[in-house]
Design a protein around this motif. Structure first.
Motif, PDB file in Angstrom:
ATOM      1  N   SER A 101       8.425  -2.071   6.214  1.00 59.05           N
ATOM      2  CA  SER A 101       8.928  -1.968   4.843  1.00 59.05           C
ATOM      3  C   SER A 101       7.943  -1.212   3.958  1.00 59.05           C
ATOM      4  O   SER A 101       8.318  -0.709   2.899  1.00 59.05           O
ATOM      5  N   SER A 102       6.674  -1.122   4.393  1.00 60.98           N
ATOM      6  CA  SER A 102       5.677  -0.421   3.583  1.00 60.98           C
ATOM      7  C   SER A 102       6.045   1.047   3.401  1.00 60.98           C
ATOM      8  O   SER A 102       5.836   1.627   2.324  1.00 60.98           O
ATOM      9  N   TYR A 103       6.586   1.663   4.439  1.00 61.69           N
ATOM     10  CA  TYR A 103       6.991   3.069   4.343  1.00 61.69           C
ATOM     11  C   TYR A 103       8.199   3.200   3.423  1.00 61.69           C
ATOM     12  O   TYR A 103       8.281   4.115   2.603  1.00 61.69           O
ATOM     13  N   GLU A 104       9.131   2.286   3.533  1.00 60.32           N
ATOM     14  CA  GLU A 104      10.334   2.323   2.706  1.00 60.32           C
ATOM     15  C   GLU A 104       9.994   2.149   1.228  1.00 60.32           C
ATOM     16  O   GLU A 104      10.593   2.783   0.359  1.00 60.32           O
ATOM     17  N   VAL A 105       8.999   1.322   0.952  1.00 60.79           N
ATOM     18  CA  VAL A 105       8.612   1.039  -0.427  1.00 60.79           C
ATOM     19  C   VAL A 105       7.759   2.158  -1.023  1.00 60.79           C
ATOM     20  O   VAL A 105       7.979   2.583  -2.157  1.00 60.79           O
ATOM     21  N   GLY A 106       6.781   2.631  -0.271  1.00 62.17           N
ATOM     22  CA  GLY A 106       5.825   3.568  -0.852  1.00 62.17           C
ATOM     23  C   GLY A 106       5.416   4.719   0.018  1.00 62.17           C
ATOM     24  O   GLY A 106       4.349   5.316  -0.202  1.00 62.17           O
ATOM     25  N   GLY A 107       6.228   5.060   1.021  1.00 59.04           N
ATOM     26  CA  GLY A 107       5.933   6.231   1.834  1.00 59.04           C
ATOM     27  C   GLY A 107       4.692   6.070   2.687  1.00 59.04           C
ATOM     28  O   GLY A 107       4.168   4.966   2.870  1.00 59.04           O
ATOM     29  N   PRO A 108       4.181   7.173   3.229  1.00 57.09           N
ATOM     30  CA  PRO A 108       3.048   7.104   4.153  1.00 57.09           C
ATOM     31  C   PRO A 108       1.782   6.524   3.539  1.00 57.09           C
ATOM     32  O   PRO A 108       1.017   5.846   4.221  1.00 57.09           O
ATOM     33  N   ALA A 109       1.566   6.778   2.236  1.00 58.66           N
ATOM     34  CA  ALA A 109       0.344   6.254   1.617  1.00 58.66           C
ATOM     35  C   ALA A 109       0.350   4.731   1.609  1.00 58.66           C
ATOM     36  O   ALA A 109      -0.680   4.096   1.842  1.00 58.66           O
ATOM     37  N   CYS A 110       1.502   4.124   1.361  1.00 60.82           N
ATOM     38  CA  CYS A 110       1.590   2.663   1.369  1.00 60.82           C
ATOM     39  C   CYS A 110       1.409   2.126   2.779  1.00 60.82           C
ATOM     40  O   CYS A 110       0.816   1.061   2.969  1.00 60.82           O
ATOM     41  N   THR A 111       1.924   2.846   3.780  1.00 60.58           N
ATOM     42  CA  THR A 111       1.724   2.411   5.164  1.00 60.58           C
ATOM     43  C   THR A 111       0.249   2.484   5.539  1.00 60.58           C
ATOM     44  O   THR A 111      -0.277   1.576   6.190  1.00 60.58           O
ATOM     45  N   VAL A 112      -0.427   3.549   5.134  1.00 59.99           N
ATOM     46  CA  VAL A 112      -1.870   3.655   5.372  1.00 59.99           C
ATOM     47  C   VAL A 112      -2.593   2.485   4.712  1.00 59.99           C
ATOM     48  O   VAL A 112      -3.457   1.833   5.318  1.00 59.99           O
ATOM     49  N   LYS A 113      -2.229   2.190   3.459  1.00 63.91           N
ATOM     50  CA  LYS A 113      -2.878   1.102   2.728  1.00 63.91           C
ATOM     51  C   LYS A 113      -2.632  -0.244   3.405  1.00 63.91           C
ATOM     52  O   LYS A 113      -3.524  -1.092   3.476  1.00 63.91           O
ATOM     53  N   THR A 114      -1.410  -0.439   3.913  1.00 66.88           N
ATOM     54  CA  THR A 114      -1.076  -1.690   4.597  1.00 66.88           C
ATOM     55  C   THR A 114      -1.901  -1.850   5.867  1.00 66.88           C
ATOM     56  O   THR A 114      -2.427  -2.935   6.161  1.00 66.88           O
ATOM     57  N   VAL A 115      -2.035  -0.772   6.645  1.00 69.33           N
ATOM     58  CA  VAL A 115      -2.829  -0.823   7.875  1.00 69.33           C
ATOM     59  C   VAL A 115      -4.297  -1.077   7.552  1.00 69.33           C
ATOM     60  O   VAL A 115      -4.970  -1.873   8.218  1.00 69.33           O
ATOM     61  N   GLU A 116      -4.802  -0.412   6.529  1.00 70.84           N
ATOM     62  CA  GLU A 116      -6.192  -0.626   6.146  1.00 70.84           C
ATOM     63  C   GLU A 116      -6.414  -2.066   5.679  1.00 70.84           C
ATOM     64  O   GLU A 116      -7.445  -2.669   5.960  1.00 70.84           O
ATOM     65  N   ASN A 117      -5.422  -2.627   4.978  1.00 70.41           N
ATOM     66  CA  ASN A 117      -5.527  -3.991   4.477  1.00 70.41           C
ATOM     67  C   ASN A 117      -5.557  -5.007   5.618  1.00 70.41           C
ATOM     68  O   ASN A 117      -6.312  -5.978   5.590  1.00 70.41           O
ATOM     69  N   MET A 118      -4.740  -4.772   6.656  1.00 65.85           N
ATOM     70  CA  MET A 118      -4.661  -5.732   7.753  1.00 65.85           C
ATOM     71  C   MET A 118      -5.781  -5.557   8.778  1.00 65.85           C
ATOM     72  O   MET A 118      -6.135  -6.502   9.480  1.00 65.85           O
ATOM     73  N   SER A 119      -6.344  -4.358   8.858  1.00 63.31           N
ATOM     74  CA  SER A 119      -7.356  -4.080   9.884  1.00 63.31           C
ATOM     75  C   SER A 119      -8.784  -4.062   9.353  1.00 63.31           C
ATOM     76  O   SER A 119      -9.732  -4.275  10.118  1.00 63.31           O
ATOM     77  N   GLY A 120      -8.936  -3.766   8.054  1.00 61.43           N
ATOM     78  CA  GLY A 120     -10.274  -3.588   7.517  1.00 61.43           C
ATOM     79  C   GLY A 120     -10.892  -2.269   7.911  1.00 61.43           C
ATOM     80  O   GLY A 120     -12.078  -2.033   7.691  1.00 61.43           O
ATOM     81  N   LEU A 121     -10.088  -1.379   8.499  1.00 59.54           N
ATOM     82  CA  LEU A 121     -10.555  -0.058   8.934  1.00 59.54           C
ATOM     83  C   LEU A 121     -10.006   1.023   8.010  1.00 59.54           C
ATOM     84  O   LEU A 121      -8.823   0.989   7.633  1.00 59.54           O
ATOM     85  N   ARG A 122     -10.819   1.987   7.671  1.00 57.61           N
ATOM     86  CA  ARG A 122     -10.356   3.123   6.893  1.00 57.61           C
ATOM     87  C   ARG A 122      -9.684   4.136   7.822  1.00 57.61           C
ATOM     88  O   ARG A 122     -10.235   4.488   8.869  1.00 57.61           O
ATOM     89  N   MET A 123      -8.490   4.571   7.451  1.00 59.64           N
ATOM     90  CA  MET A 123      -7.807   5.608   8.212  1.00 59.64           C
ATOM     91  C   MET A 123      -8.291   6.972   7.709  1.00 59.64           C
ATOM     92  O   MET A 123      -8.084   7.332   6.549  1.00 59.64           O
ATOM     93  N   ASP A 124      -8.961   7.705   8.574  1.00 57.52           N
ATOM     94  CA  ASP A 124      -9.483   9.011   8.178  1.00 57.52           C
ATOM     95  C   ASP A 124      -8.355  10.020   7.998  1.00 57.52           C
ATOM     96  O   ASP A 124      -8.457  10.929   7.170  1.00 57.52           O
ATOM     97  N   HIS A 125      -7.290   9.854   8.782  1.00 58.06           N
ATOM     98  CA  HIS A 125      -6.143  10.764   8.696  1.00 58.06           C
ATOM     99  C   HIS A 125      -4.866  10.021   9.057  1.00 58.06           C
ATOM    100  O   HIS A 125      -4.907   8.924   9.614  1.00 58.06           O
ATOM    101  N   TYR A 126      -3.745  10.652   8.727  1.00 58.56           N
ATOM    102  CA  TYR A 126      -2.473  10.163   9.241  1.00 58.56           C
ATOM    103  C   TYR A 126      -1.649  11.356   9.699  1.00 58.56           C
ATOM    104  O   TYR A 126      -1.709  12.452   9.133  1.00 58.56           O
ATOM    105  N   LEU A 127      -0.916  11.162  10.777  1.00 56.39           N
ATOM    106  CA  LEU A 127      -0.007  12.177  11.310  1.00 56.39           C
ATOM    107  C   LEU A 127       1.350  11.526  11.525  1.00 56.39           C
ATOM    108  O   LEU A 127       1.439  10.436  12.088  1.00 56.39           O
TER     109      LEU A 127
END
Length: 378
Positions: free
Chosen positions: A165-191
């Motif tokens: 639902s993160s992508y549906e709500v806020g596109g790729p940036a929200c999905t990146v933020k969700t992954v970073e929030n759950m993992s504690g890892l910074r995503m250097d890039h997204y493809l």
């Protein structure tokens, strides 16, 4: 808070009883898979050799460069992110979506219901000789952070929201933020790879060979395959990577195994294409591939993708480990899964410290009972 709706629910044991017999979720790419040149084909050799074969004209370069859509993730997320790792390792969020809407900074309503059906965190170690891939089931219930919608508004944080639902709500940036929030890892890039372009790419490749170890029939995706060897063209390939109801327990766990198996088959097929021997075909493939890709602004150009390909050229399939995030069935909703907190922490902690994911971290996951009915044909 009510659970967010998603795809139709699929019944499977929520109490742990009568669990279906599945195989191990930890999947290492087969040693007989193509070596690193197959990987380089998609992100380095294909583009580089195609341009050389086409004369390397400025027009060809600019045309391919203009195909790639970019999102300024850094601007969208600001400074409220995990710190970057400075040891030379790299984390890339890989997404497979059903729409490219939203890749110009327009999220929320601009995404028009698009979803990221596939999400994998690719961790490249500091030597750039090994990699780990962690698949995140789209049905995972997560703490979704507050996200900008791209229309001047903000979507509030959500407790136990479905991951995709993160992508549906806020596109790729929200999905990146969700992954970073759950993992504690910074995503250097997204493809991101768009499924519509994916289908065309498979057709241009002439299909991909897979072997089904048992029949698969899924009315929802449209896939119907008997046991045996098949050459899947674009439509069937797309049906395969979207199939969930015809395999395992009908959840996203079985589909993840299909996707991982198809990735191996796709690498096998791409390795047979000779860019120098067939420059016209190779250019068409590169043209389609770049039209299919969206990326963060740090990768949204052919020269940056070429640079990434060079960085990854030393990674062989035998040195790439693929796992699924450790999860358990949600007792309140049979169609969803919950991360195993301690085990998931061990997975992310391993990547944070640039170490392989320990096999014991995924041992108790329900995904460990999921076995793929498909393999790459040799």
């Amino acid at each position: 808070m009510p659970r967010m709706s998603g795809d139709e629910h699929q019944a499977h044991p929520a109490d742990g009883s009568a669990a279906p017999p599945y195989g191990p979720a930890r999947v290492r790419r087969a040693r007989r898979s193509p070596r690193s040149r197959a990987l380089r084909y998609l992100t380095w050799s294909a583009l580089g050799l195609v341009l050389a074969g086409a004369g390397g004209t400025a027009y060809a370069w600019q045309h391919l460069d203009g195909n790639i859509k970019g999102t300024d993730v850094d601007a969208a997320l600001g400074d409220d992110r995990p710190g970057a790792q400075h040891d030379g390792s790299m984390n890339i969020l890989l997404l497979g979506s059903d729409s490219r809407a939203g890749t110009h900074g327009q999220y929320g309503k601009g995404v028009a219901g698009a979803r990221a059906d596939t999400a994998m965190v690719l961790h490249v170690d500091k030597s750039h000789k090994k990699a780990s891939v962690v698949s995140i089931p789209r049905d995972t219930m997560v703490e979704r952070p507050r996200c900008a919608t791209g229309h001047g508004s903000t979507a509030p944080a959500a407790h136990e929201a479905m991951f995709n639902s993160s992508y549906e709500v806020g596109g790729p940036a929200c999905t990146v933020k969700t992954v970073e929030n759950m993992s504690g890892l910074r995503m250097d890039h997204y493809l991101e790879v768009d499924f519509e372009g994916f289908q065309k790419l498979i057709d241009e490749l002439g299909g991909v060979d897979v072997t089904t170890h048992r029949a698969i029939h899924d009315p929802a995706s449209g896939l119907s395959l008997d046991a045996g060897r098949h050459t899947l063209k674009g439509k069937q390939a797309l049906e395969l990577v979207r199939t969930r109801h015809g395999v395992a327990d009908g959840s996203d766990l079985g589909r993840i195994q299909l996707q991982q198996a198809f990735m191996k088959a796709l690498i096998h097929r791409a390795d047979t294409v000779d860019p120098l021997g067939h420059p016209g075909k190779a250019y068409d493939l590169a043209d389609t591939a770049t039209k299919t890709i969206s990326a963060d602004s740090g990768l949204a150009s052919t020269d940056k993708l070429l640079g990434l390909g060079k960085d990854l050229k030393g990674i062989s399939p035998a040195r790439t480990d693929m796992v699924t995030l450790p999860v358990t069935y949600d007792a309140q909703d049979a169609g969803r899964v919950l991360p195993l907190e301690t085990a998931s922490h061990r997975v992310w902690d391993a990547l944070r410290h640039d170490r392989p994911v320990p096999a014991s971290a995924t041992h108790d996951s329900v995904a460990a009972r999921t076995d793929s009915p498909v393999s790459a044909s040799s």
